[in-house]
Motif scaffolding. Structure first.
Motif, PDB file in Angstrom:
ATOM      1  N   ILE A  33       0.836  -1.192   0.000  1.00  0.00           N
ATOM      2  CA  ILE A  33       0.000   0.000   0.000  1.00  0.00           C
ATOM      3  C   ILE A  33       0.873   1.246   0.000  1.00  0.00           C
ATOM      4  O   ILE A  33       2.013   1.227   0.453  1.00  0.00           O
ATOM      5  CB  ILE A  33      -0.986   0.064   1.189  1.00  0.00           C
ATOM      6  N   SER A  34       0.313   2.330  -0.531  1.00  0.00           N
ATOM      7  CA  SER A  34       1.010   3.618  -0.513  1.00  0.00           C
ATOM      8  C   SER A  34       0.244   4.560   0.408  1.00  0.00           C
ATOM      9  O   SER A  34      -0.775   4.189   0.997  1.00  0.00           O
ATOM     10  CB  SER A  34       1.083   4.190  -1.932  1.00  0.00           C
ATOM     11  N   GLY A  35       0.721   5.787   0.517  1.00  0.00           N
ATOM     12  CA  GLY A  35       0.108   6.746   1.421  1.00  0.00           C
ATOM     13  C   GLY A  35      -1.338   7.060   1.081  1.00  0.00           C
ATOM     14  O   GLY A  35      -2.182   7.218   1.958  1.00  0.00           O
ATOM     15  N   SER A  36      -1.648   7.163  -0.220  1.00  0.00           N
ATOM     16  CA  SER A  36      -3.023   7.477  -0.610  1.00  0.00           C
ATOM     17  C   SER A  36      -3.970   6.315  -0.319  1.00  0.00           C
ATOM     18  O   SER A  36      -5.147   6.528  -0.031  1.00  0.00           O
ATOM     19  CB  SER A  36      -3.075   7.847  -2.093  1.00  0.00           C
ATOM     20  N   GLU A  37      -3.489   5.093  -0.385  1.00  0.00           N
ATOM     21  CA  GLU A  37      -4.322   3.928  -0.092  1.00  0.00           C
ATOM     22  C   GLU A  37      -4.482   3.706   1.405  1.00  0.00           C
ATOM     23  O   GLU A  37      -5.441   3.078   1.839  1.00  0.00           O
ATOM     24  CB  GLU A  37      -3.719   2.676  -0.720  1.00  0.00           C
ATOM     25  N   LYS A  66       4.724   7.432   5.086  1.00  0.00           N
ATOM     26  CA  LYS A  66       4.193   7.127   3.759  1.00  0.00           C
ATOM     27  C   LYS A  66       3.504   5.772   3.672  1.00  0.00           C
ATOM     28  O   LYS A  66       2.528   5.614   2.952  1.00  0.00           O
ATOM     29  CB  LYS A  66       5.318   7.158   2.729  1.00  0.00           C
ATOM     30  N   TYR A  67       4.035   4.777   4.359  1.00  0.00           N
ATOM     31  CA  TYR A  67       3.572   3.408   4.146  1.00  0.00           C
ATOM     32  C   TYR A  67       3.067   2.710   5.409  1.00  0.00           C
ATOM     33  O   TYR A  67       2.767   1.525   5.352  1.00  0.00           O
ATOM     34  CB  TYR A  67       4.708   2.567   3.552  1.00  0.00           C
TER      35      TYR A  67
END
Length: 94
Positions: A33-37, A66-67
Motif C-alpha cells: 500500500i502507498s500513502g493514498s491507499e 508514507k507506508y
C-alpha cells in the motif's frame, strides 16, 4: 454501497516510541500500500493473536509516514508481538 467485510494481513513494525512511552500504540505495515491507499484503513479494527490464543484488539488511528499505519490497542502489546502478523478488518462503508 459496499456491504462486504474486507480482511487484510499486516505486520507489526514497531511500538510507537517517545519520552512518555506509548505501550498501546503500534506502527503497522500492510505490504503493497502507498500513502493514498492508507487513508481507507482509518477506523478499521486490528486484531493480534498470540500462539497461545490470546487476543488483543484495537483500531487504526491514522496514517504514519508514507507506508505505515498507527493503531491503538485496548491493552499493551507484549514484546513477542513485534514482527508478528495482525488481521485488519474493514467493515462495510456507506
Amino acid at each position: 454501497m459496499d456491504k462486504e467485510v474486507t480482511q487484510v494481513m499486516g505486520r507489526i513494525y514497531s511500538i510507537r516510541r517517545g519520552s512518555q512511552g506509548y505501550p498501546r500504540d503500534a506502527i503497522i505495515v500492510i505490504p503493497g500500500i502507498s500513502g493514498s491507499e492508507a487513508i481507507k484503513y482509518l477506523g478499521a479494527k486490528v486484531v493480534w493473536r498470540s500462539s497461545r490464543g490470546r487476543v488483543i484488539a484495537g483500531k487504526v488511528l491514522k496514517p504514519w509516514g508514507k507506508y505505515h499505519l498507527l493503531a491503538r490497542f485496548r491493552r499493551g502489546l507484549p514484546g513477542q508481538a513485534l514482527g508478528g502478523t495482525v488481521l485488519i478488518i474493514m467493515g462495510p462503508r456507506s
